[in-house]
Motif scaffolding. Sequence first.
Motif, short mmCIF file in Angstrom:
data_model
loop_
_atom_site.label_atom_id
_atom_site.label_comp_id
_atom_site.label_asym_id
_atom_site.label_seq_id
_atom_site.Cartn_x
_atom_site.Cartn_y
_atom_site.Cartn_z
N GLN A 156 80.65 -13.04 68.23
CA GLN A 156 80.13 -12.90 69.58
C GLN A 156 81.03 -12.02 70.44
O GLN A 156 80.57 -11.15 71.16
CB GLN A 156 80.04 -14.29 70.22
N VAL A 159 81.19 -8.00 69.35
CA VAL A 159 80.14 -7.09 69.78
C VAL A 159 80.32 -6.70 71.24
O VAL A 159 80.11 -5.56 71.63
CB VAL A 159 78.76 -7.72 69.57
N ARG A 162 82.83 -3.89 71.67
CA ARG A 162 82.70 -2.80 70.72
C ARG A 162 83.19 -1.47 71.31
O ARG A 162 83.87 -0.71 70.67
CB ARG A 162 81.23 -2.68 70.28
N PHE A 173 80.06 -5.28 80.38
CA PHE A 173 79.07 -5.67 79.40
C PHE A 173 78.50 -7.05 79.74
O PHE A 173 77.28 -7.26 79.74
CB PHE A 173 79.71 -5.69 78.00
N LEU A 174 79.38 -8.00 80.04
CA LEU A 174 78.92 -9.35 80.35
C LEU A 174 78.08 -9.36 81.63
O LEU A 174 77.09 -10.09 81.72
CB LEU A 174 80.12 -10.29 80.51
N VAL A 177 74.57 -8.23 80.63
CA VAL A 177 73.81 -9.27 79.95
C VAL A 177 73.41 -10.36 80.94
O VAL A 177 72.26 -10.82 80.94
CB VAL A 177 74.65 -9.88 78.80
N TRP A 181 69.77 -11.85 81.84
CA TRP A 181 69.50 -13.29 81.77
C TRP A 181 68.92 -13.81 83.08
O TRP A 181 68.01 -14.65 83.08
CB TRP A 181 70.79 -14.05 81.45
N LEU A 184 65.14 -13.52 83.53
CA LEU A 184 64.24 -14.12 82.55
C LEU A 184 63.23 -15.03 83.23
O LEU A 184 63.41 -15.46 84.36
CB LEU A 184 65.05 -14.94 81.54
N HIS A 189 62.81 -20.02 79.89
CA HIS A 189 64.23 -20.13 79.58
C HIS A 189 65.02 -20.57 80.80
O HIS A 189 65.90 -19.84 81.26
CB HIS A 189 64.78 -18.80 79.06
N PHE A 191 67.35 -22.82 81.30
CA PHE A 191 68.79 -23.02 81.13
C PHE A 191 69.55 -21.69 81.15
O PHE A 191 70.56 -21.55 81.85
CB PHE A 191 69.07 -23.75 79.82
N VAL A 192 69.04 -20.73 80.39
CA VAL A 192 69.74 -19.45 80.30
C VAL A 192 69.83 -18.79 81.67
O VAL A 192 70.86 -18.21 82.04
CB VAL A 192 69.03 -18.52 79.29
N VAL A 195 72.68 -20.49 83.68
CA VAL A 195 74.08 -20.23 83.31
C VAL A 195 74.41 -18.73 83.33
O VAL A 195 75.52 -18.35 82.96
CB VAL A 195 74.42 -20.81 81.92
N ARG A 198 77.47 -18.04 85.24
CA ARG A 198 78.70 -18.44 84.54
C ARG A 198 79.09 -17.41 83.49
O ARG A 198 80.27 -17.14 83.27
CB ARG A 198 78.51 -19.80 83.85
N LEU A 199 78.09 -16.85 82.82
CA LEU A 199 78.38 -15.85 81.79
C LEU A 199 79.12 -14.66 82.40
O LEU A 199 80.09 -14.15 81.82
CB LEU A 199 77.08 -15.36 81.14
N HIS A 202 82.79 -15.90 83.48
CA HIS A 202 83.61 -16.78 82.65
C HIS A 202 84.74 -16.02 81.97
O HIS A 202 84.68 -14.80 81.80
CB HIS A 202 82.74 -17.47 81.60
N PRO B 113 74.85 -11.11 68.10
CA PRO B 113 74.62 -12.37 68.81
C PRO B 113 73.96 -12.20 70.18
O PRO B 113 73.71 -13.19 70.84
CB PRO B 113 76.03 -12.94 68.98
N ALA B 123 68.73 -21.13 74.54
CA ALA B 123 67.84 -21.78 75.53
C ALA B 123 67.47 -23.18 75.06
O ALA B 123 67.49 -24.14 75.85
CB ALA B 123 66.59 -20.93 75.74
N PHE B 140 77.67 -24.89 80.19
CA PHE B 140 77.80 -23.56 79.59
C PHE B 140 78.72 -23.61 78.38
O PHE B 140 78.35 -23.17 77.28
CB PHE B 140 78.34 -22.57 80.64
#
Lengths: 223, 223
Positions: A156, A159, A162, A173-174, A177, A181, A184, A189, A191-192, A195, A198-199, A202, B113, B123, B140
């Motif tokens: 995880q 990537v 990279r 990058f985060l 993403v 998210w 969505l 989704h 939950f995704v 969070v 947080r992604l 974090h 991933p 999810a 999370f």
Amino acid sequence: MAGETHRPERRADALTKERIVEAAVALLDAGGADGLTFRALAARLATGSGAIYWHIADKHALLAAATDHVIARALADRVASAPPREAIRALALAVFDAIDAHPWVGAQLSGDPWQYAVLCILAGIGAQVTALGVAERHRFNAATALLSFVLGLAGQYAVGSRLVGGDKDRAAFLRDVAARWAQLDPERHPFVRQVAARLAEHDDREQFLAGIDLILAGLERAH
Amino acid sequence: MAGETHRPERRADALTKERIVEAAVALLDAGGADGLTFRALAARLATGSGAIYWHIADKHALLAAATDHVIARALADRVASAPPREAIRALALAVFDAIDAHPWVGAQLSGDPWQYAVLCILAGIGAQVTALGVAERHRFNAATALLSFVLGLAGQYAVGSRLVGGDKDRAAFLRDVAARWAQLDPERHPFVRQVAARLAEHDDREQFLAGIDLILAGLERAH
DNA sequence: CATGCGTCTGGAACAATGTTCCATATGAGC
DNA sequence: GCTCATATGGAACATTGTTCCAGACGCATG
């Protein structure tokens, strides 16, 4: 393959497996997994691809050797004496930091989990799991669970790092993403979506340690 | 890429993303990750590679679509209503069984991933972690820890099943690895030597569930 | 019905890669 | 000085993902 009859180098610029692996690591660090080609390697070593194949079986073996090189150093740098729980955390962090410094190692570890470098990691984990007092019949599952977690997060993290450049790129990058998210469908989704924030903010190292602690806590509860 | 102006098929043998993905899955099932080439795919669909590229961006996208296809079906087959703990185990087992039936999916999941299929798994896990009553600030880390474990073991299992033929090959592969482990230097890797026997005789599914339970136990202890 | 045009197809052509092959160089031992 | 296993460098090959383009299809318009 290389015979072992002549030990000392016959030439000053002799090609050795050691030199090849070091050059491979340099190319991988510079250009990621795609940066390592036999042509680039041959150019860097001022030789031809055929000469390299005399020392190394194929690209798979070369990648495994490069990974061994990095992981062996990472594991050697640790202090041996520490309480088991701390030793496991230190071991896991050593692997994490190695992947942080060489992102291609993460992909290589999770992509080929039966290579020697992974065995060394399992050996280290297993020794501390034993020292932790886990019953013999549970040790295998406990150690491999910790290993699987480490390898999973290795892939995880790999990537996401990279592209070269360090922290900047990883954070960007985060954020990308997380932005996807956040957009969505809340129905499908939820939950995704929740969070996503947080992604973006974090800390990978902290998340990694939290996972290790979670498994260790489960171990203490179950034993 | 494909515009959306004409909805119905203009020809009976029209090429669609759906047909391409299904053919790709068939090739991957038959020949593993190496079995999928644009030439083989074009031959199977009785067309040229150019036609395929009109529907799909590149090989990366094709692999992701094929993985989505398999994972979406695996997740859809589950029963929705169950206590959270059982639901997590069922979800994890659904993924495990999908990888068991299509080994290339394991490598693809752990190798990329951030694709949509992994998001769907996260999810599902996250929803049940929430239902389990885990505090918001721990969700999370808890969900991603479970996910990392699943992905880590996915890669591990995938490689061992790379050769077709089912249980026979997997068992033989594990016996080979266990034999190598048993011959390791007892000084340097005592633990790995000790668990070599367990590796040869262990059940993958059981090991997988044990890991999930370990993390769940840690979750209950910590929350 | 004829014509035009965006949609879609099939296969040739290209660049890059891992790998093999072989003519040649090197230097230790006789 | 000769010999031969060891070792080298680069050309050649097979295969891959990808691009490119000439043309087929069939709906819309005249």
